[in-house]
Design an enzyme around this catalytic site. Structure first.
Site, PDB file in Angstrom:
ATOM      1  N   HIS A   1      44.045  53.480  36.952  1.00  0.00           N
ATOM      2  CA  HIS A   1      43.632  53.416  38.268  1.00  0.00           C
ATOM      3  C   HIS A   1      42.438  54.657  38.607  1.00  0.00           C
ATOM      4  O   HIS A   1      42.744  55.557  39.295  1.00  0.00           O
ATOM      5  CB  HIS A   1      45.079  54.136  39.144  1.00  0.00           C
ATOM      6  CG  HIS A   1      44.901  53.690  40.854  1.00  0.00           C
ATOM      7  ND1 HIS A   1      45.944  53.539  41.329  1.00  0.00           N
ATOM      8  CD2 HIS A   1      43.738  53.602  41.580  1.00  0.00           C
ATOM      9  CE1 HIS A   1      45.447  53.439  42.780  1.00  0.00           C
ATOM     10  NE2 HIS A   1      44.291  53.491  42.814  1.00  0.00           N
TER      11      HIS A   1
ATOM     12  N   ARG B   1      45.905  46.552  44.147  1.00  0.00           N
ATOM     13  CA  ARG B   1      47.068  47.283  44.113  1.00  0.00           C
ATOM     14  C   ARG B   1      47.827  46.525  43.147  1.00  0.00           C
ATOM     15  O   ARG B   1      47.878  45.210  43.223  1.00  0.00           O
ATOM     16  CB  ARG B   1      47.761  47.387  45.427  1.00  0.00           C
ATOM     17  CG  ARG B   1      47.283  48.388  45.952  1.00  0.00           C
ATOM     18  CD  ARG B   1      47.580  49.760  45.545  1.00  0.00           C
ATOM     19  NE  ARG B   1      47.352  51.047  46.593  1.00  0.00           N
ATOM     20  CZ  ARG B   1      45.913  51.737  46.759  1.00  0.00           C
ATOM     21  NH1 ARG B   1      45.116  51.109  45.649  1.00  0.00           N
ATOM     22  NH2 ARG B   1      45.727  52.708  47.359  1.00  0.00           N
TER      23      ARG B   1
ATOM     24  N   GLU C   1      53.138  52.865  38.736  1.00  0.00           N
ATOM     25  CA  GLU C   1      52.138  53.859  38.272  1.00  0.00           C
ATOM     26  C   GLU C   1      52.667  55.427  38.298  1.00  0.00           C
ATOM     27  O   GLU C   1      53.381  55.717  39.237  1.00  0.00           O
ATOM     28  CB  GLU C   1      50.766  53.689  38.945  1.00  0.00           C
ATOM     29  CG  GLU C   1      49.939  52.634  39.228  1.00  0.00           C
ATOM     30  CD  GLU C   1      48.923  52.362  39.949  1.00  0.00           C
ATOM     31  OE1 GLU C   1      48.260  51.511  40.193  1.00  0.00           O
ATOM     32  OE2 GLU C   1      48.622  53.368  40.192  1.00  0.00           O
TER      33      GLU C   1
HETATM   34  C1  8YV Z   1      42.081  56.684  44.872  1.00  0.00           C
HETATM   35  C2  8YV Z   1      42.709  54.404  45.877  1.00  0.00           C
HETATM   36  O1  8YV Z   1      42.299  56.415  43.621  1.00  0.00           O
HETATM   37  O2  8YV Z   1      41.230  54.288  47.849  1.00  0.00           O
HETATM   38  C3  8YV Z   1      42.362  54.060  47.239  1.00  0.00           C
HETATM   39  O3  8YV Z   1      43.245  53.560  47.921  1.00  0.00           O
HETATM   40  O4  8YV Z   1      43.572  54.161  45.346  1.00  0.00           O
HETATM   41  C4  8YV Z   1      41.829  55.271  45.011  1.00  0.00           C
HETATM   42  O5  8YV Z   1      40.404  55.200  45.839  1.00  0.00           O
HETATM   43  C5  8YV Z   1      43.414  57.134  45.304  1.00  0.00           C
HETATM   44  O6  8YV Z   1      43.269  57.183  46.849  1.00  0.00           O
HETATM   45  C6  8YV Z   1      43.429  58.468  44.927  1.00  0.00           C
HETATM   46  O7  8YV Z   1      42.697  59.358  45.541  1.00  0.00           O
END
Ligand code: 8YV
Length: 316
Positions: A280, A229, A258
């Site tokens: 991302h 993150r 973001e």
């Molecule tokens: C996904 C993420 O991009 O798993 C996570 O926490 O950030 C990513 O796998 C996000 O959840 C969008 O679906």
């Protein structure tokens, strides 16, 4: 599905499951609304790791019983607010670990071998005009430090071991079953690494855990890769370290704000030398997203059936 249920949807989808056929099937077999204003009668909210659901939003849903996250990150979900109301929260662990680790590896190889730089030199005509591409740095055989030793960190360690370098890690405590050596803190890990991979969860405790002293310890030949993150890296310190040459290079898939606007908050970072950025996409493969969608739907179906939830994060 009975018209009555379709007329009174109990599931609010704040995101679209991918691939699209998964979302179509989900909506065909479940009482789903995409009306972001819907509140009354909504028992389940489908969201993503990036989108989450805040405490203020949770308070607006009188009938909420399950927050189903399409992802593993829960930093954007107010878990305390959910727990206080006995609302379940589920995520999609394991099924995306290799996809995220794979992108981390790809980012490290791409930025150290200057793949993006070389591609721009070719497309700009610079190479055909006699400009020579700059030498890169190997990843094979280098010392790799993994910050965070959860499912994604372990998957990455497995991949890195194949490249024959030393792999070390830092986590809150050593893991007895880890083939890699543990380091007691982030700065020590950075000082003993050529490439520092950031895979740990974003929490108030890990905010800016990668700061100026850590970047300095990683050094002018070092590389930072973040697939966790944006909040775990002090991006202002990172921009200064790259512009100042105290850090060699960086590749980021996640940012403090973001989506990133080209001339927005991360401007200094985007103009820094020896960098590579992706929007991302760490888990964004057909394979991972289909498996994530299947696990999200399995959690929602278990809730609707009153069965144990496959992957809860809050106490069931
Ligand atoms: C996904 C993420 O991009 O798993 C996570 O926490 O950030 C990513 O796998 C996000 O959840 C969008 O679906």
């Amino acid at each position: 599905m009975k018209d009555e249920a379709k007329a009174n949807p109990s599931i609010l989808a704040l995101i679209e499951l991918k691939p699209a056929d998964m979302m179509e099937a989900f909506c065909a077999e479940h009482p789903v609304t995409r009306d972001a204003e819907a509140r009354d009668g909504i028992e389940v909210v489908l969201t993503s790791g990036a989108r989450g659901l805040s405490g203020e939003e949770i308070a607006e849903f009188p009938d909420l019983r399950l927050i189903a996250v399409n992802g593993v990150g829960t930093d954007a979900v107010d878990l305390d607010a959910a727990t206080a109301r006995g609302i379940h929260v589920t995520t999609t662990p394991d099924v995306l670990s290799e996809a995220v680790a794979e992108l981390a590896l790809g980012l490290a190889i791409s930025v150290r071998r200057r793949i993006g730089e070389g591609e721009r030199l070719l497309r700009s005509g610079g190479w055909s005009n006699g400009q020579k591409p700059r030498l890169g740095q190997a990843l094979t055989g280098c010392r790799a430090g993994i910050l965070g030793y959860g499912r994604i960190g372990r998957a990455l360690a497995d991949m890195l071991r194949a490249l024959g370098g030393d792999v070390i890690y830092h986590a809150r405590k050593p893991h007895d079953d880890a083939p890699e050596a543990w380091r007691p803190d982030t700065r020590t890990l950075a000082a003993e690494s050529d490439v520092l991979f950031v895979t740990l969860s974003a929490t108030p405790e890990t905010r800016y855990i990668v700061d100026a002293p850590v970047l300095e310890a990683l050094g002018s030949e070092g590389t930072l890769v973040n697939v966790a993150r944006g909040s775990v890296v002090d991006s202002a310190a990172l921009a200064a370290a790259l512009h100042g040459g105290t850090l060699g290079s960086a590749a980021l898939d996640v940012f403090e704000v973001e989506p990133v606007a080209p001339d927005g908050a991360e401007d200094g970072l985007l103009r820094a030398p020896n960098t590579l950025f992706t929007p991302h996409i760490a888990s964004a493969t057909n394979e991972a997203r289909r498996a994530m969608a299947q696990l999200v739907i399995a959690n929602i179906d278990a809730y609707l059936a009153g069965s144990p939830l496959p992957s809860p994060v809050t106490p069931a």
